[in-house]
Design a protein around this motif. Structure first.
Motif, PDB file in Angstrom:
ATOM      1  N   GLU A 104       1.647  -2.173  27.147  1.00 22.25           N
ATOM      2  CA  GLU A 104       1.852  -1.832  28.557  1.00 22.25           C
ATOM      3  C   GLU A 104       0.604  -2.072  29.396  1.00 22.25           C
ATOM      4  N   ARG A 105      -0.571  -1.815  28.812  1.00 18.95           N
ATOM      5  CA  ARG A 105      -1.807  -1.926  29.585  1.00 18.95           C
ATOM      6  C   ARG A 105      -2.627  -3.147  29.207  1.00 18.95           C
ATOM      7  N   GLY A 106      -2.073  -3.997  28.359  1.00 17.92           N
ATOM      8  CA  GLY A 106      -2.761  -5.238  28.015  1.00 17.92           C
ATOM      9  C   GLY A 106      -4.077  -5.030  27.309  1.00 17.92           C
ATOM     10  N   MET A 107      -4.175  -3.968  26.521  1.00 16.23           N
ATOM     11  CA  MET A 107      -5.434  -3.655  25.836  1.00 16.23           C
ATOM     12  C   MET A 107      -5.569  -4.494  24.580  1.00 16.23           C
ATOM     13  N   THR A 108      -6.770  -5.020  24.369  1.00 19.83           N
ATOM     14  CA  THR A 108      -7.020  -5.893  23.214  1.00 19.83           C
ATOM     15  C   THR A 108      -8.095  -5.337  22.291  1.00 19.83           C
ATOM     16  N   GLY A 109      -8.642  -4.163  22.612  1.00 20.89           N
ATOM     17  CA  GLY A 109      -9.668  -3.538  21.777  1.00 20.89           C
ATOM     18  C   GLY A 109      -9.368  -2.062  21.598  1.00 20.89           C
ATOM     19  N   ALA A 110      -9.668  -1.528  20.407  1.00 23.61           N
ATOM     20  CA  ALA A 110      -9.415  -0.116  20.138  1.00 23.61           C
ATOM     21  C   ALA A 110     -10.526   0.451  19.266  1.00 23.61           C
ATOM     22  N   VAL A 111     -10.956   1.665  19.628  1.00 18.12           N
ATOM     23  CA  VAL A 111     -11.876   2.443  18.797  1.00 18.12           C
ATOM     24  C   VAL A 111     -11.058   3.616  18.266  1.00 18.12           C
ATOM     25  N   LEU A 112     -11.033   3.791  16.943  1.00 16.76           N
ATOM     26  CA  LEU A 112     -10.151   4.773  16.313  1.00 16.76           C
ATOM     27  C   LEU A 112     -10.960   5.761  15.476  1.00 16.76           C
ATOM     28  N   HIS A 113     -10.796   7.046  15.761  1.00 19.15           N
ATOM     29  CA  HIS A 113     -11.505   8.115  15.036  1.00 19.15           C
ATOM     30  C   HIS A 113     -10.494   9.122  14.531  1.00 19.15           C
ATOM     31  N   GLY A 114     -10.559   9.568  13.254  1.00 20.33           N
ATOM     32  CA  GLY A 114     -11.442   9.137  12.187  1.00 20.33           C
ATOM     33  C   GLY A 114     -10.796   8.044  11.340  1.00 20.33           C
ATOM     34  N   ASP A 115     -11.370   7.830  10.180  1.00 16.85           N
ATOM     35  CA  ASP A 115     -10.978   6.713   9.329  1.00 16.85           C
ATOM     36  C   ASP A 115      -9.518   6.745   8.900  1.00 16.85           C
ATOM     37  N   LEU A 163     -17.247  -4.665  21.069  1.00 17.73           N
ATOM     38  CA  LEU A 163     -15.981  -5.181  21.593  1.00 17.73           C
ATOM     39  C   LEU A 163     -16.195  -5.977  22.880  1.00 17.73           C
ATOM     40  N   VAL A 164     -17.051  -5.471  23.752  1.00 14.30           N
ATOM     41  CA  VAL A 164     -17.336  -6.185  25.004  1.00 14.30           C
ATOM     42  C   VAL A 164     -17.982  -7.531  24.717  1.00 14.30           C
ATOM     43  N   SER A 165     -18.880  -7.575  23.722  1.00 12.68           N
ATOM     44  CA  SER A 165     -19.555  -8.834  23.399  1.00 12.68           C
ATOM     45  C   SER A 165     -18.579  -9.880  22.871  1.00 12.68           C
ATOM     46  N   LEU A 166     -17.433  -9.434  22.344  1.00  9.45           N
ATOM     47  CA  LEU A 166     -16.408 -10.349  21.843  1.00  9.45           C
ATOM     48  C   LEU A 166     -15.401 -10.739  22.921  1.00  9.45           C
ATOM     49  N   GLY A 167     -15.622 -10.254  24.142  1.00 12.00           N
ATOM     50  CA  GLY A 167     -14.762 -10.628  25.258  1.00 12.00           C
ATOM     51  C   GLY A 167     -13.675  -9.633  25.606  1.00 12.00           C
ATOM     52  N   HIS A 168     -13.634  -8.478  24.944  1.00 10.97           N
ATOM     53  CA  HIS A 168     -12.580  -7.487  25.216  1.00 10.97           C
ATOM     54  C   HIS A 168     -12.937  -6.675  26.462  1.00 10.97           C
ATOM     55  N   ARG A 169     -11.973  -6.546  27.348  1.00  9.61           N
ATOM     56  CA  ARG A 169     -12.210  -5.878  28.631  1.00  9.61           C
ATOM     57  C   ARG A 169     -11.298  -4.670  28.834  1.00  9.61           C
ATOM     58  N   ARG A 170     -10.315  -4.509  27.998  1.00  9.03           N
ATOM     59  CA  ARG A 170      -9.389  -3.374  28.079  1.00  9.03           C
ATOM     60  C   ARG A 170      -9.383  -2.681  26.716  1.00  9.03           C
ATOM     61  N   ILE A 171      -9.905  -1.455  26.690  1.00  7.86           N
ATOM     62  CA  ILE A 171     -10.209  -0.793  25.419  1.00  7.86           C
ATOM     63  C   ILE A 171      -9.671   0.633  25.433  1.00  7.86           C
TER      64      ILE A 171
END
Length: 373
Positions: free
Chosen positions: A269-280, A201-209
């Motif tokens: 609210e927090r301007g997040m553009t990336g998410a890691v979601l567990h589980g499937d 995600l960071v390599s794609l430019g995402h800074r709020r995760i």
């Protein structure tokens, strides 16, 4: 309509446990099944340690036997290479299904007989299954306890450390310094898995995760701890959060005191553009919820799932961290067979093996396109 095999076998177990010893012929007549079908069911239930089979009679396994008092083999029971290996796994656990398959394949290829024991979804459910296996004279144990909470894990440490036969934990890593620290184990390196997700995600430019994750297994707890560690250490990450993925994903099930936020509102609210979601499954449901609330994946939010059991089956195939589930089982079985091949009384160094997950990049992540100033 033909009765499902599982339901018929549950009926058999219910009658046997209620009556004690029952003649096979009487049982077939009472349950209205053919003698051939009943004998086949009884043989399978006996093979998996659910009941005992004698000369024309079937019996329940009997009262639990204290783990520390059961020898590895008894008179009249198989010993050494002839004794089976017990596999103990929790019921309805899709993540561990492939791990079980890997262990079973490795053992069968080596000519080892197997008894499978399924632990119900209840605290302390593994111990009675292990006691039954030991009473039947197994030579070794492969086990993946559910351990919904840290307290549940601690409660199992004492008896599991004194099983008395070679034992390998699958996809479980006991707390450092605990009584099980020196038990053979094979596990995914979940820290590395989260590193792959965040780094992607960071390599794609995402800074709020954000990490939306379960909190009811050792895997889930490892993932949450790793994300906090990695996100806090990465200077590129400007904001991050760890939240529960669904109301029933906590150690206490529904009603957990941990807050379950509105994921779409949190992202906005927090301007997040990336998410890691567990589980499937939670990942697919959260993506649906985000879409319903006007957040497009990946245009507005890039998503990485963790587990990769069904992540590829969504309307948008999810990029996912894929732990080596099958290889965990296979490696654990090979380690157990190594222990069983050693001469009696000999010991070698304890092995704590970690296998690295991989990242499967699909359509749910993309480069962050920042609006022009």
């Amino acid at each position: 309509m033909r009765e499902p095999v599982g339901l018929r076998r549950k009926r058999i177990l219910a009658v046997v446990h209620a009556r004690g010893a029952v003649k096979v012929s009487s049982l077939a007549a009472e349950l209205d099944v053919s003698a051939v079908t009943l004998r086949r069911d009884v043989e399978e239930l006996a093979r998996t340690g659910m009941l005992r089979r004698g000369h024309g009679v079937v019996r329940p396994m009997g009262d639990a036997v204290p783990v520390t008092a059961v020898p590895a083999a008894r008179s009249g029971q198989p010993a050494g290479d002839e004794a089976p290996v017990a596999l103990v796994v929790p019921e309805r656990h899709s993540y561990l299904h492939e791990t079980l398959h890997g262990a079973r394949t490795a053992l069968e290829e080596a000519g080892r007989r197997i008894t499978l024991h399924i632990a119900p979804q209840a605290a302390g459910a593994e111990r009675p299954q292990v006691e039954r296996a030991l009473a039947a004279g197994v030579s070794g144990l492969l086990i993946a306890p559910r351990w919904r909470s840290s307290a549940g894990e601690e409660a199992d440490h004492g008896w599991l450390a004194e099983v008395g036969v070679p034992t390998v934990l699958m996809e479980r890593r006991p707390r450092p310094g605990s009584v099980l620290h020196a038990l053979d184990s094979v596990c995914s390196d979940h820290w590395y898995g989260i590193h792959l997700a965040v780094d992607h995600l960071v390599s794609l430019g995402h800074r709020r995760i954000v990490l939306a994750a379960r909190n009811d297994s050792p895997t889930a707890r490892s993932i949450r701890a790793a994300f906090a560690d990695i996100a806090a250490a990465r200077p590129e990450v400007e904001d991050w959060a760890v939240v529960l993925s669904s109301p029933d994903a906590g150690p206490g099930g529904p009603g957990t005191p941990e807050e379950v936020p509105d994921i779409a509102a949190l992202l906005r609210e927090r301007g997040m553009t990336g998410a890691v979601l567990h589980g499937d499954e939670e990942a697919l449901m959260l993506v649906q919820r985000m879409t319903e609330n006007g957040i497009r994946v990946p245009q507005d939010c890039s998503v990485v799932a963790y587990d990769d059991v069904v992540a590829a089956l969504g309307s948008t195939a999810l990029t996912a961290v894929a732990p080596p589930r099958t290889e965990i089982g296979r490696t654990a079985a090979q380690l157990l067979m190594h222990r069983l091949a050693q001469p009696p009384g000999t010991t070698g160094p304890v092995r704590r093996t970690e296998l690295l997950p991989r990242l499967e990049v699909r359509g749910s992540t993309q480069v962050l396109h920042r609006p022009a100033k």
